[in-house]
Design a protein around this motif. Sequence first.
Motif, PDB file in Angstrom:
ATOM      1  N   SER A   1      38.138  45.334  40.884  1.00 20.70           N
ATOM      2  CA  SER A   1      38.204  44.990  42.306  1.00 20.70           C
ATOM      3  C   SER A   1      37.724  43.577  42.595  1.00 20.70           C
ATOM      4  CB  SER A   1      37.355  45.985  43.101  1.00 20.70           C
ATOM      5  OG  SER A   1      36.003  45.917  42.666  1.00 20.70           O
ATOM      6  N   SER A   2      37.436  42.819  41.540  1.00 20.34           N
ATOM      7  CA  SER A   2      36.849  41.498  41.731  1.00 20.34           C
ATOM      8  C   SER A   2      37.845  40.383  41.438  1.00 20.34           C
ATOM      9  CB  SER A   2      35.633  41.339  40.818  1.00 20.34           C
ATOM     10  OG  SER A   2      35.192  39.997  40.827  1.00 20.34           O
ATOM     11  N   PRO A   3      38.265  39.661  42.461  1.00 22.47           N
ATOM     12  CA  PRO A   3      39.121  38.495  42.210  1.00 22.47           C
ATOM     13  C   PRO A   3      38.456  37.478  41.277  1.00 22.47           C
ATOM     14  CG  PRO A   3      39.146  39.041  44.543  1.00 22.47           C
ATOM     15  CD  PRO A   3      38.076  39.891  43.899  1.00 22.47           C
ATOM     16  N   ARG A   4      37.130  37.393  41.312  1.00 23.72           N
ATOM     17  CA  ARG A   4      36.416  36.449  40.433  1.00 23.72           C
ATOM     18  C   ARG A   4      36.593  36.800  38.962  1.00 23.72           C
ATOM     19  NH1 ARG A   4      30.627  35.584  41.327  1.00 23.72           N
ATOM     20  NH2 ARG A   4      31.021  33.728  40.092  1.00 23.72           N
ATOM     21  N   ASP A   5      36.619  38.106  38.631  1.00 22.58           N
ATOM     22  CA  ASP A   5      36.872  38.515  37.248  1.00 22.58           C
ATOM     23  C   ASP A   5      38.235  38.002  36.791  1.00 22.58           C
ATOM     24  OD1 ASP A   5      34.474  39.845  36.810  1.00 22.58           O
ATOM     25  OD2 ASP A   5      35.301  41.837  37.176  1.00 22.58           O
ATOM     26  N   TYR A   6      39.229  38.159  37.643  1.00 22.10           N
ATOM     27  CA  TYR A   6      40.585  37.730  37.294  1.00 22.10           C
ATOM     28  C   TYR A   6      40.673  36.209  37.181  1.00 22.10           C
ATOM     29  CZ  TYR A   6      42.543  42.352  37.335  1.00 22.10           C
ATOM     30  OH  TYR A   6      42.836  43.643  37.001  1.00 22.10           O
ATOM     31  N   GLU A   7      39.996  35.516  38.059  1.00 24.63           N
ATOM     32  CA  GLU A   7      39.966  34.058  37.996  1.00 24.63           C
ATOM     33  C   GLU A   7      39.378  33.598  36.665  1.00 24.63           C
ATOM     34  OE1 GLU A   7      37.707  30.380  40.275  1.00 24.63           O
ATOM     35  OE2 GLU A   7      37.872  32.305  41.287  1.00 24.63           O
ATOM     36  N   LEU A   8      38.321  34.265  36.227  1.00 25.53           N
ATOM     37  CA  LEU A   8      37.642  33.912  34.983  1.00 25.53           C
ATOM     38  C   LEU A   8      38.572  33.987  33.777  1.00 25.53           C
ATOM     39  CD1 LEU A   8      34.887  33.224  33.632  1.00 25.53           C
ATOM     40  CD2 LEU A   8      34.578  35.683  33.373  1.00 25.53           C
TER      41      LEU A   8
ATOM     42  N   ARG B   1      46.410  36.369  37.503  1.00 23.81           N
ATOM     43  CA  ARG B   1      46.524  36.484  38.957  1.00 23.81           C
ATOM     44  C   ARG B   1      46.073  37.868  39.423  1.00 23.81           C
ATOM     45  NH1 ARG B   1      52.284  35.114  40.777  1.00 23.81           N
ATOM     46  NH2 ARG B   1      51.465  36.667  42.152  1.00 23.81           N
ATOM     47  N   PHE B   2      45.179  37.901  40.386  1.00 20.79           N
ATOM     48  CA  PHE B   2      44.643  39.148  40.945  1.00 20.79           C
ATOM     49  C   PHE B   2      45.761  40.026  41.500  1.00 20.79           C
ATOM     50  CE2 PHE B   2      42.378  41.451  44.444  1.00 20.79           C
ATOM     51  CZ  PHE B   2      41.486  42.159  43.649  1.00 20.79           C
ATOM     52  N   GLU B   3      46.785  39.415  42.070  1.00 25.93           N
ATOM     53  CA  GLU B   3      47.893  40.161  42.669  1.00 25.93           C
ATOM     54  C   GLU B   3      48.708  40.925  41.625  1.00 25.93           C
ATOM     55  OE1 GLU B   3      47.404  36.792  43.069  1.00 25.93           O
ATOM     56  OE2 GLU B   3      46.377  37.014  44.993  1.00 25.93           O
ATOM     57  N   GLU B   4      48.570  40.579  40.356  1.00 24.51           N
ATOM     58  CA  GLU B   4      49.312  41.257  39.284  1.00 24.51           C
ATOM     59  C   GLU B   4      48.553  42.445  38.696  1.00 24.51           C
ATOM     60  OE1 GLU B   4      50.042  38.278  36.317  1.00 24.51           O
ATOM     61  OE2 GLU B   4      51.779  37.482  37.387  1.00 24.51           O
ATOM     62  N   ARG B   5      47.350  42.717  39.196  1.00 17.77           N
ATOM     63  CA  ARG B   5      46.479  43.685  38.528  1.00 17.77           C
ATOM     64  C   ARG B   5      47.094  45.066  38.378  1.00 17.77           C
ATOM     65  NH1 ARG B   5      44.824  43.121  43.597  1.00 17.77           N
ATOM     66  NH2 ARG B   5      43.973  44.863  44.781  1.00 17.77           N
ATOM     67  N   TRP B   6      47.806  45.566  39.379  1.00 12.76           N
ATOM     68  CA  TRP B   6      48.376  46.920  39.280  1.00 12.76           C
ATOM     69  C   TRP B   6      49.531  46.973  38.291  1.00 12.76           C
ATOM     70  CZ3 TRP B   6      45.887  51.048  40.539  1.00 12.76           C
ATOM     71  CH2 TRP B   6      44.924  51.010  41.552  1.00 12.76           C
ATOM     72  N   LYS B   7      50.417  45.987  38.328  1.00 16.39           N
ATOM     73  CA  LYS B   7      51.524  45.956  37.364  1.00 16.39           C
ATOM     74  C   LYS B   7      50.978  45.832  35.949  1.00 16.39           C
ATOM     75  CE  LYS B   7      53.738  42.561  39.310  1.00 16.39           C
ATOM     76  NZ  LYS B   7      54.670  41.478  39.578  1.00 16.39           N
ATOM     77  N   ARG B   8      50.012  44.972  35.794  1.00 16.37           N
ATOM     78  CA  ARG B   8      49.432  44.785  34.464  1.00 16.37           C
ATOM     79  C   ARG B   8      48.650  46.026  34.003  1.00 16.37           C
ATOM     80  NH1 ARG B   8      49.006  39.736  31.971  1.00 16.37           N
ATOM     81  NH2 ARG B   8      49.988  38.046  33.118  1.00 16.37           N
ATOM     82  N   LEU B   9      47.974  46.694  34.933  1.00  9.00           N
ATOM     83  CA  LEU B   9      47.261  47.915  34.554  1.00  9.00           C
ATOM     84  C   LEU B   9      48.235  48.970  34.059  1.00  9.00           C
ATOM     85  CD1 LEU B   9      44.724  49.684  34.325  1.00  9.00           C
ATOM     86  CD2 LEU B   9      45.172  50.395  36.692  1.00  9.00           C
ATOM     87  N   ASP B  10      49.321  49.190  34.801  1.00 15.59           N
ATOM     88  CA  ASP B  10      50.311  50.188  34.371  1.00 15.59           C
ATOM     89  C   ASP B  10      50.776  49.902  32.945  1.00 15.59           C
ATOM     90  OD1 ASP B  10      50.148  51.442  36.833  1.00 15.59           O
ATOM     91  OD2 ASP B  10      51.947  50.480  37.636  1.00 15.59           O
ATOM     92  N   GLU B  11      51.066  48.648  32.670  1.00 18.29           N
ATOM     93  CA  GLU B  11      51.538  48.283  31.337  1.00 18.29           C
ATOM     94  C   GLU B  11      50.416  48.343  30.304  1.00 18.29           C
ATOM     95  OE1 GLU B  11      53.622  44.454  29.487  1.00 18.29           O
ATOM     96  OE2 GLU B  11      54.662  45.301  31.233  1.00 18.29           O
ATOM     97  N   ALA B  12      49.216  47.985  30.692  1.00 19.26           N
ATOM     98  CA  ALA B  12      48.079  48.047  29.771  1.00 19.26           C
ATOM     99  C   ALA B  12      47.811  49.486  29.330  1.00 19.26           C
ATOM    100  CB  ALA B  12      46.828  47.446  30.417  1.00 19.26           C
TER     101      ALA B  12
END
Length: 177
Positions: free
Chosen positions: A106-113, A117-128
């Motif tokens: 839930s942290s945009p800062r984690d994704y920035e690190l 892109r934070f907006e891709e998190r759900w698509k990437r999670l499904d594939e992960a």
Amino acid sequence: MEFGVHLPLISIAGEQRSLDDLLEFTEAARDLGYTHLCANDHLVFSRPWLDGPTALTAVLAQSGQMTLATTVTVPVLRGPAATAKILAAIDLLSGGRLVVGLGPGSSPRDYELVGVRFEERWKRLDEAVETLRAYWRADDVAFEGAFYSTAGFTWPRRRRSVPVHRSGSGAGDRRRG
């Protein structure tokens, strides 16, 4: 009835967490009859936070027969390959006591690190999730996705086939059906 407890990974008042703290906590939880020992996952946080999978590994010997659980690991941040290897190792070393909870974070800062892109998190999670399952399958059938691939790699297998739990994480995320 079963009860679980989270390892104290976060610094509440600026204190430094130590291995002795985690071992004492684990022994107390085990002796009190807790059945699950849990750890979650953040890369950066507003306070110092120990790494969850590392902490679970550090207390294996004191955890008795407690089920170990990740609540929630974020494979998009760590990368599915590193996540698969870390979690398979914990599962093997614990004798198959690991339950895996996965989420997008839930942290945009984690994704920035990590440069994702934070907006891709759900698509990437499904594939992960599909990637992790492919790494852990006994059949070595490769997974090829838009973001991740397991082609040409073999991995330590989990000791048992355990469902991977996928859920939202944090107030801003909602589980999608």
